[in-house]
Design an enzyme around this catalytic site. Sequence first.
Site, PDB file in Angstrom:
ATOM      1  N   CYS A  11       8.392  -0.058   8.702  1.00 37.22           N
ATOM      2  CA  CYS A  11       7.259   0.921   8.745  1.00 37.22           C
ATOM      3  C   CYS A  11       7.447   1.185   7.046  1.00 37.22           C
ATOM      4  O   CYS A  11       7.952   0.321   6.099  1.00 37.22           O
ATOM      5  CB  CYS A  11       7.847   2.325   9.155  1.00 37.22           C
ATOM      6  SG  CYS A  11       9.303   3.146   8.501  1.00 37.22           S
ATOM      7  N   CYS A  85       2.484  -0.128   8.201  1.00 38.25           N
ATOM      8  CA  CYS A  85       2.711  -0.506   7.043  1.00 38.25           C
ATOM      9  C   CYS A  85       1.831  -1.555   6.647  1.00 38.25           C
ATOM     10  O   CYS A  85       1.597  -2.291   5.620  1.00 38.25           O
ATOM     11  CB  CYS A  85       4.239  -1.155   7.074  1.00 38.25           C
ATOM     12  SG  CYS A  85       4.197  -2.853   8.212  1.00 38.25           S
ATOM     13  N   CYS A  89       3.266  -6.932   6.331  1.00 42.30           N
ATOM     14  CA  CYS A  89       4.028  -7.916   6.927  1.00 42.30           C
ATOM     15  C   CYS A  89       3.637  -9.235   7.012  1.00 42.30           C
ATOM     16  O   CYS A  89       2.463  -9.240   7.236  1.00 42.30           O
ATOM     17  CB  CYS A  89       4.351  -7.278   8.206  1.00 42.30           C
ATOM     18  SG  CYS A  89       5.534  -7.938   9.298  1.00 42.30           S
TER      19      CYS A  89
END
Length: 133
Positions: A11, A85, A89
């Site tokens: 997150c 997020c 990633c």
Amino acid sequence: MNHVPEVLFVCVHNAGRSQMAAALLVHHARGRVRVRSAGSEPVAEVNPAVATVMSEIGLDVSRRVHRKLLTEDVAASDVVVTMGCGDACPIFPGKRYEDWALPDPAGKDPDEVRTIRDDIDRRVRQLLADLTD
């Protein structure tokens, strides 16, 4: 030799959702899964409301280490679960990615955070069942 699945929860701040998910999976998996969490922009401490609602179920997240999301963490994981997020990633072929649309517990009262915790717990239990069946 059996492969032990590795799960990464991500997150933004690594102070709420990812910490709850990691603690819950460690608790339920009892060593059957390797678990880590990270944040795209980690902060210094766990959200106090998160620590409170997790302690209510016997899990202490108040002293957990906050980690910056590293490419190596993603590369080492079999499953990457993102929670708000965005595109922070990195994507690797052959990994399982899940995006759990969950509200950020920041600024929420304990009743609201309990609802988020319980939603995460349901999702964690399902993920564990998928990984260990």
